[in-house]
Design an enzyme around this catalytic site. Structure first.
Site, PDB file in Angstrom:
ATOM      1  N   ARG A 170      34.763  31.298  30.382  1.00 22.16           N
ATOM      2  CA  ARG A 170      33.368  31.476  30.827  1.00 22.16           C
ATOM      3  C   ARG A 170      32.372  31.209  29.695  1.00 22.16           C
ATOM      4  NH1 ARG A 170      32.820  36.520  34.617  1.00 22.16           N
ATOM      5  NH2 ARG A 170      30.869  35.425  35.024  1.00 22.16           N
ATOM      6  N   ASP A 176      26.169  37.632  43.687  1.00 21.58           N
ATOM      7  CA  ASP A 176      27.596  37.940  43.833  1.00 21.58           C
ATOM      8  C   ASP A 176      28.049  37.920  45.292  1.00 21.58           C
ATOM      9  OD1 ASP A 176      27.867  38.231  41.091  1.00 21.58           O
ATOM     10  OD2 ASP A 176      27.532  40.405  41.127  1.00 21.58           O
TER      11      ASP A 176
HETATM   12  C1  S3P Z   1      25.840  41.525  36.237  1.00 21.29           C
HETATM   13  C2  S3P Z   1      25.034  40.424  36.256  1.00 21.29           C
HETATM   14  C3  S3P Z   1      25.312  39.220  37.061  1.00 21.29           C
HETATM   15  C4  S3P Z   1      26.365  39.475  38.116  1.00 21.29           C
HETATM   16  C5  S3P Z   1      27.536  40.251  37.570  1.00 21.29           C
HETATM   17  C6  S3P Z   1      27.073  41.600  37.040  1.00 21.29           C
HETATM   18  C7  S3P Z   1      25.444  42.688  35.415  1.00 21.29           C
HETATM   19  O1  S3P Z   1      25.761  38.180  36.209  1.00 21.29           O
HETATM   20  O2  S3P Z   1      26.820  38.260  38.672  1.00 21.29           O
HETATM   21  O3  S3P Z   1      28.502  40.466  38.593  1.00 21.29           O
HETATM   22  O4  S3P Z   1      26.009  43.786  35.602  1.00 21.29           O
HETATM   23  O5  S3P Z   1      24.556  42.532  34.558  1.00 21.29           O
HETATM   24  P1  S3P Z   1      24.730  37.198  35.434  1.00 21.29           P
HETATM   25  O6  S3P Z   1      23.966  38.007  34.471  1.00 21.29           O
HETATM   26  O7  S3P Z   1      25.610  36.204  34.745  1.00 21.29           O
HETATM   27  O8  S3P Z   1      23.894  36.581  36.490  1.00 21.29           O
END
Ligand code: S3P
Length: 440
Positions: free
Chosen positions: A124, A315
């Site tokens: 990632r 999500d």
């Molecule tokens: C999250 C942020 C999101 C989300 C992840 C949880 C968090 O990701 O998709 O499941 O807890 O801050 P991104 O910050 O990459 O958008």
């Protein structure tokens, strides 16, 4: 990683009915342990999510010398304070939130650390945090922008950062580093990404202010410990919600769901498609609005999804595809390119798995289009070690004819332990069994 895995046998579902709760919010549970570790004193967390991703964050703070007492699976007391150098690299397993938020904390420490995880996590993108943290003075070596991340101690200074993407993880990493930086750290996000970090750090007494899309943080304030009850995860709630919205005759109620409006885009979009919701706010938990969601089946119409709502349901797109398959007309999703860098490329992987059910989906760079309604047939599908793919395929199996097997389904417990049992209690025919060891 090899683990003894699970698989699900899923059959066409009768109407869902009943009342239930979903496990605690994953985003808040990561933050509870990571921020509790920084507080000057003892914090208590109830309703903590005991899941693969959050257990990884918990193990990490323990490796940093933080004492944690576990009263039961979901109740913790965290004795926060100064962190100690870890004896080995810190393993965040599959947790993207864990590694990115922890990086923001570790760059502020006076000792070196290495942050690593599973093969999946190593794929990632981490440049999105390395770049702004580097501008603040952090010294982070990586494998060409990916984990493992090797952090050397370095003095940090505040920056003004215009985030190129609406990401709560990037925003949180920068704000956390700001707790240790000289001067002021100012961050502007292009859209309303989830704001749990801002809410929690403010409640803990951080020098943090939020004005529209801009947050400003200064170091100096000692962080107060907290006593919180984690509300149910809106992203986990999305699976029974979509299932009830597409299975004729369904009528279910979920209580204690986090209704923070940076998380409830899926409800807004399904409602616009014709789904029948009654959402009732019942109070505040951990500074987040909490309430009850009742959803009853109603025929759905297609919709165009793009812009601001995308990040508020980022999500939920894998399971949203099932709603689109049931809706009358052509549903299009755009501005959702972030889906390609989640646990898997969720556009490509969901399209591939749903095609095994006979579904027709057109992929685009930043989304997809689906014309419905489409009748699915049962299939044998694979989670690709992505919890939300596993659960979305199970929901697809509920509306498909014949039997569906979801292989490698144990990863659902990265965010939603007990998924099969909770869905079964609502009447969904999902039977979990041991699936044999599976290598990742
Ligand atoms: C999250 C942020 C999101 C989300 C992840 C949880 C968090 O990701 O998709 O499941 O807890 O801050 P991104 O910050 O990459 O958008």
């Amino acid at each position: 990683m090899a683990r003894a895995d699970k698989q699900w046998a899923v059959r066409p579902s009768p109407a869902l009915a009943g009342m239930t709760t979903v496990p605690g919010d994953k985003s808040l549970s990561h933050r509870a342990v990571l921020f509790g570790a920084l507080a000057g004193g003892t914090s208590t967390v109830r309703g903590w999510l005991a899941a693969g991703d959050t257990e990884a964050s918990l193990a990490t703070i323990q490796a940093l010398g933080v004492r944690v007492k576990r009263h039961d699976l979901n109740t913790l007391t965290i004795h926060g304070g100064a962190l100690q150098p870890p004896g080995a690299s810190l393993n965040l397993v599959n947790a993207g939130t864990g590694i990115r938020l922890l990086a923001g904390i570790m760059v502020g420490q006076s000792f070196a650390s290495v942050l690593d995880g599973s093969e999946q996590l190593r794929r990632r993108p981490m440049k999105r945090i390395i770049e702004p943290l580097g501008r603040m003075g952090a010294k982070i070596a990586s494998n060409d922008g990916r984990a493992p991340l090797s952090i050397e101690p370095a003095p940090l200074h505040g920056i003004h950062y215009d985030m190129p993407m609406a990401s709560a993880q990037v925003k949180s990493a920068v704000l956390l580093a700001g707790l240790f930086a000289e001067g002021e750290t100012v961050l502007t996000q292009p859209g309303p990404a989830r704001d749990h970090t801002e809410r929690m750090l403010t409640a803990m007494g951080a020098n943090l202010s939020v004005d529209g899309m801009t947050s400003t943080i200064r170091r100096g304030a000692s962080l107060r410990p907290f006593d919180m009850t984690v509300p149910g995860d809106a992203s986990s709630a999305a699976f029974p919600i979509v299932a009830a919205a597409v299975i004729p005759g369904s009528d279910i109620t979920l209580t204690g769901v986090n209704l923070n409006d940076t998380r409830t885009g899926i409800i807004d979009v399904l409602r616009e498609m014709g789904a029948d919701f009654v959402v009732t706010e019942t109070g505040l938990e951990a500074g987040e609005p909490v309430g009850t969601v009742r959803v009853r089946y109603a025929p759905l119409r297609a919709i165009d999804v793009g812009g601001e709502v995308v990040v508020r349901m980022i999500d939920e797109f894998p399971v949203f595809m099932i709603a689109a398959l049931c809706a009358e007309g052509t549903t299009t999703v755009r501005d959702a390119q972030e889906l390609r860098v989640k646990e898997t490329d969720r556009i490509a992987v969901m399209a591939a798995e749903l095609r095994k059910f006979g579904a027709q989906i057109t992929e685009t760079d930043d989304g997809f289009s689906i014309t419905g309604p489409q009748q699915l047939h049962g299939a044998t599908v694979d989670s690709h070690d992505d919890h939300r793919i596993a659960m979305s395929c199970a929901v697809a199996g509920l509306i498909a004819s014949g039997e569906t097997s979801v292989l490698d389904a144990g990863c659902a417990a990265d965010s939603f332990p007990g998924f099969a049992a909770i869905m079964s209690a609502l009447g969904a025919p999902i039977v979990e069994s041991a699936g044999g060891a599976h290598a990742h």
